[in-house]
Design a protein around this motif. Structure first.
Motif, PDB file in Angstrom:
ATOM      1  N   ALA A   5     -11.307   6.651  -5.565  1.00 31.65           N
ATOM      2  CA  ALA A   5     -11.343   6.024  -4.238  1.00 31.65           C
ATOM      3  C   ALA A   5     -10.395   6.743  -3.282  1.00 31.65           C
ATOM      4  CB  ALA A   5     -10.978   4.545  -4.339  1.00 31.65           C
ATOM      5  N   TRP A   6      -9.209   7.108  -3.771  1.00 31.40           N
ATOM      6  CA  TRP A   6      -8.248   7.817  -2.929  1.00 31.40           C
ATOM      7  C   TRP A   6      -8.826   9.159  -2.493  1.00 31.40           C
ATOM      8  CZ3 TRP A   6      -5.628  12.159  -1.921  1.00 31.40           C
ATOM      9  CH2 TRP A   6      -4.493  12.076  -1.121  1.00 31.40           C
ATOM     10  N   SER A  17     -11.864   8.748  -0.119  1.00 28.30           N
ATOM     11  CA  SER A  17     -11.471   8.312   1.222  1.00 28.30           C
ATOM     12  C   SER A  17     -10.795   9.447   1.993  1.00 28.30           C
ATOM     13  CB  SER A  17     -10.552   7.086   1.150  1.00 28.30           C
ATOM     14  OG  SER A  17      -9.308   7.405   0.584  1.00 28.30           O
ATOM     15  N   LEU A  65     -11.819   0.320   1.776  1.00 30.92           N
ATOM     16  CA  LEU A  65     -10.912   0.363   0.627  1.00 30.92           C
ATOM     17  C   LEU A  65     -10.432  -1.032   0.239  1.00 30.92           C
ATOM     18  CD1 LEU A  65      -8.831   3.551   1.492  1.00 30.92           C
ATOM     19  CD2 LEU A  65     -10.457   3.276  -0.394  1.00 30.92           C
TER      20      LEU A  65
END
Length: 178
Positions: free
Chosen positions: A17-18, A21, A55
């Motif tokens: 996810a980091w 993004s 997020l």
């Protein structure tokens, strides 16, 4: 007991996810600025809130899925929940760093972004309050003093009970015969 596989899976999802993004923010801001012919910081002001909401929803969904999973122990659920809370702000840094990177590539100043500025202000204020609670609080001073006292006593007793038998043997004391 802990379900290490689930914890590793959630940490892997966090890392993905980091990274996603970050990459989406860089590409989205650069492409949006080029295609819409508007300033890069204006695109950043559009992309960052969407990234923050996305997020946040992803973290909430992962937490709900973990908490509602009947097969997981309370300890596993608690570890995943604590990790989610501790890693939430660093997760939000992914798209912010993407915006900074996009601004650097586009040779623009990210400081003109209202969302970036608010993010920095809000996080700075939250961290300042947290640091104040932890380090400038009389209760924390008391807890710290108690911790020091307990740690000293435990350390002394532990050392004493480790050293005393050796010292007695060194001095020639006989051990009791069984």
């Amino acid at each position: 007991m802990f379900n290490g596989a689930l914890i590793r899976k959630r940490l892997g999802q966090y890392g993905a996810a980091w990274l996603i993004s970050f990459v989406v923010a860089v590409i989205g801001i650069l492409a949006g600025s080029a295609l819409a012919k508007i300033r890069l910081v204006e695109v950043a002001d559009l992309v960052l809130p969407v990234a923050f909401v996305g997020l946040t929803l992803a973290v909430v969904a992962a937490m709900v899925a973990t908490l509602l999973n009947g097969r997981e122990t309370v300890a596993t659920r608690l570890v995943v929940l604590v990790l989610a809370v501790l890693l939430f702000l660093p997760l939000l840094w992914g798209p912010v760093l993407g915006a900074i990177t996009a601004a650097w590539i586009g040779q623009a100043s990210i400081e003109y972004s209202a969302v970036y500025a608010q993010f920095r202000i809000q996080i700075s204020q939250a961290l300042l309050k947290l640091a104040g609670l932890m380090f400038a609080n009389p209760l924390m001073e008391t807890v710290w003093a108690v911790f020091q006292g307990v740690a000293t006593v435990v350390g002394f007793l532990s050392s004493f009970f480790q050293v005393w038998p050796r010292l007695m043997r060194l001095l020639g004391a006989r051990e009791a015969e069984a």
